[in-house]
Design an enzyme around this catalytic site. Structure first.
Site, PDB file in Angstrom:
ATOM      1  N   HIS A 286       6.681  57.422 -10.616  1.00  0.00           N
ATOM      2  CA  HIS A 286       5.679  56.770  -9.771  1.00  0.00           C
ATOM      3  C   HIS A 286       4.353  56.639 -10.523  1.00  0.00           C
ATOM      4  CE1 HIS A 286       3.143  56.142  -6.139  1.00  0.00           C
ATOM      5  NE2 HIS A 286       2.306  56.922  -6.796  1.00  0.00           N
ATOM      6  N   GLU A 287       3.898  57.739 -11.147  1.00  0.00           N
ATOM      7  CA  GLU A 287       2.614  57.720 -11.857  1.00  0.00           C
ATOM      8  C   GLU A 287       2.642  56.736 -13.033  1.00  0.00           C
ATOM      9  OE1 GLU A 287      -0.119  59.111 -10.867  1.00  0.00           O
ATOM     10  OE2 GLU A 287       0.862  60.058  -9.160  1.00  0.00           O
ATOM     11  N   HIS A 290       2.063  53.140 -12.181  1.00  0.00           N
ATOM     12  CA  HIS A 290       0.668  52.683 -12.122  1.00  0.00           C
ATOM     13  C   HIS A 290       0.237  52.115 -13.471  1.00  0.00           C
ATOM     14  CE1 HIS A 290      -0.217  53.932  -8.087  1.00  0.00           C
ATOM     15  NE2 HIS A 290       0.047  55.206  -8.313  1.00  0.00           N
ATOM     16  N   GLU A 366       0.166  51.919  -4.388  1.00  0.00           N
ATOM     17  CA  GLU A 366       1.080  53.049  -4.188  1.00  0.00           C
ATOM     18  C   GLU A 366       2.487  52.558  -3.833  1.00  0.00           C
ATOM     19  OE1 GLU A 366       0.513  56.237  -4.795  1.00  0.00           O
ATOM     20  OE2 GLU A 366      -1.457  55.608  -5.520  1.00  0.00           O
ATOM     21  N   ASP A 370       5.823  53.177  -6.093  1.00  0.00           N
ATOM     22  CA  ASP A 370       7.071  53.707  -5.521  1.00  0.00           C
ATOM     23  C   ASP A 370       8.239  52.786  -5.843  1.00  0.00           C
ATOM     24  OD1 ASP A 370       5.848  55.916  -4.470  1.00  0.00           O
ATOM     25  OD2 ASP A 370       5.813  55.212  -2.393  1.00  0.00           O
TER      26      ASP A 370
END
Length: 426
Positions: A286-287, A290, A366, A370
């Protein structure tokens, strides 16, 4: 939202499979206590700020700063020196008046709900260290900014903006390597299966990973987190030990604790904290999403456009004497006071609107991150990781829609789980 906390005393049907009644009640009481604290501390802040304005606190502090700098041999012509004394006194006042609230939050609310890991001595040592480090950065940067504004001529706002851009990039670059280690211990993630899996995943998406660290966040709080930092081909990943099931000090028995840090409390928790390796990889997926999707760069661009706009409007407004007179400065127009009036007060409504827009954008990012983790095949593990992190941090999964829309930079848990559910079932 407080009404939601007070009246939602049973686990809603849609949460029955992911949250037990004991955890639900703990999170409800924790968030209710935090909400009460937030109300009273916010009310105090508003009353304090209003009284400072009504009683002429800003011009009083400016005159006091002039007296102090004058005794040191710096007359009124040394405006930058007086400005630094003013800034030091203002931040000291803010630190002192905020101390009781910080103490109550840490040693009453966080302690009551099992998150605080600090002793009183560690807390004060940490607070003093933060104040000193802040001043070592704030005072030189402010003095250079004021000097640039003074000598910049008609286009000073361009030079001031470029200066703050350089400072922000430098701070982002050096923070994790030189500033953060002053407060927390960073150790390289030991060789093993987790490190190999992280490196493999980073390589699969061309993330230029150079190092992976574990930070001992458990000596301060049992909340968990993970992030990456660095520019260009020098990226690092930082994992809080509380995120890792195998590293969290809260999962160890008292006999396992090495006792190296006497300032850290030895508290035994009756719960298993952190995520399994597969779930940690899902969180990192997930990070890294970004990064891959350009969210970090987009946020920097938005921030710098906003910063340039603010300095431009500051240049337009700084010559308005009535602005200074409204705040008690009838004979002088100090640059630092102008910055405070315009950035803190005049821009306040604009900042609220901007904050809301950034919150909406953050939630969109976000969901996209995901979805990126889902594309990596991590939907099932991210699904379970989100549930575990929500439980470990006592997040309350029920929220008033207006409160959620205005305050939550991350989508509510149920919305994120629903978006992952289809892929998880597949």
């Amino acid at each position: 939202q407080r009404r939601v906390y007070r009246t939602t005393t049973h686990v809603p049907q849609e949460l029955g499979q992911i949250m037990d009644s004991e955890t639900f009640e703990k999170s409800r009481l924790y968030q209710l206590d935090k909400s009460t604290f937030s109300f009273w501390s916010g009310l105090y802040s508003e009353v304090e700020g209003t009284m400072i304005l009504l009683c002429g606190g800003i011009p009083f502090l400016w005159n006091l700063s002039g007296q102090i700098s004058g005794r040191a041999g710096f007359g009124p012509e040394y405006e930058i020196v007086q400005s630094l004394v003013f800034l030091l006194l203002a931040t000291l006042f803010s630190a002192v008046t905020g101390l009781p609230w910080s103490l109550y939050n840490t040693f009453v609310i966080e302690e009551k709900h099992g998150f605080n890991q600090q002793t009183l001595g560690f807390f004060f040592k940490d607070a003093i260290k933060k104040f000193v480090v802040t001043q070592c950065i704030l005072l030189p940067v402010t003095s250079l900014l004021l000097y640039i504004i003074k000598i910049g001529g008609d286009y000073f706002f361009i030079y001031a903006w470029l200066f703050t851009l350089v400072v922000s990039l430098v701070l982002v670059t050096i923070y994790a390597d030189y500033i953060a280690p002053l407060f927390d211990k960073f150790i390289p993630l030991p060789e093993g299966e987790l490190k190999q899996q992280i490196e493999t995943m980073a390589k699969s998406i061309d993330f230029p990973l150079t190092k992976v660290y574990v930070v001992e966040g458990s000596k301060r709080s049992s909340h968990s987190n993970a992030y990456f930092y660095g520019f260009f081909k020098n990226k690092r990943i930082v994992l809080f030990d509380t995120l890792l099931e195998d590293y969290s000090a809260l999962n160890k028995e008292p006999a396992e604790e090495d006792g190296e840090d006497e300032e850290t409390k030895s508290k035994t928790k009756n719960k298993k904290q952190g995520c399994k390796n597969e779930e940690v990889l899902a969180v990192l997926g997930h990070e890294l999403g970004h990064w891959k999707l350009g969210h970090t760069v987009k946020n920097i661009i938005i921030s710098q456009i906003n910063s340039f706009l603010c300095f431009f409007l500051f240049a337009v407004l700084i010559g308005r004497k009535e602005l200074f007179a409204a705040f008690g400065f009838y004979d002088t127009q100090p640059t630092l006071i102008g910055l405070m009036i315009i950035f803190q007060f005049i821009f306040s409504p604009y900042n609220e609107v901007l904050s809301f827009c950034l919150t909406v954008l953050s939630r969109r990012f976000e969901f996209q991150a995901d979805a990126f983790a889902k594309e990596l095949g991590k939907a099932k593990d991210l699904y379970s990781a989100l549930i575990k992190l929500n439980k470990d941090n006592l997040g309350f999964p029920v929220s008033d829609w207006i409160f959620s829309m205005w305050h939550y930079s991350h989508p509510p848990l149920l919305e994120r789980l629903q978006a992952l559910k289809d892929a998880k079932q597949e």
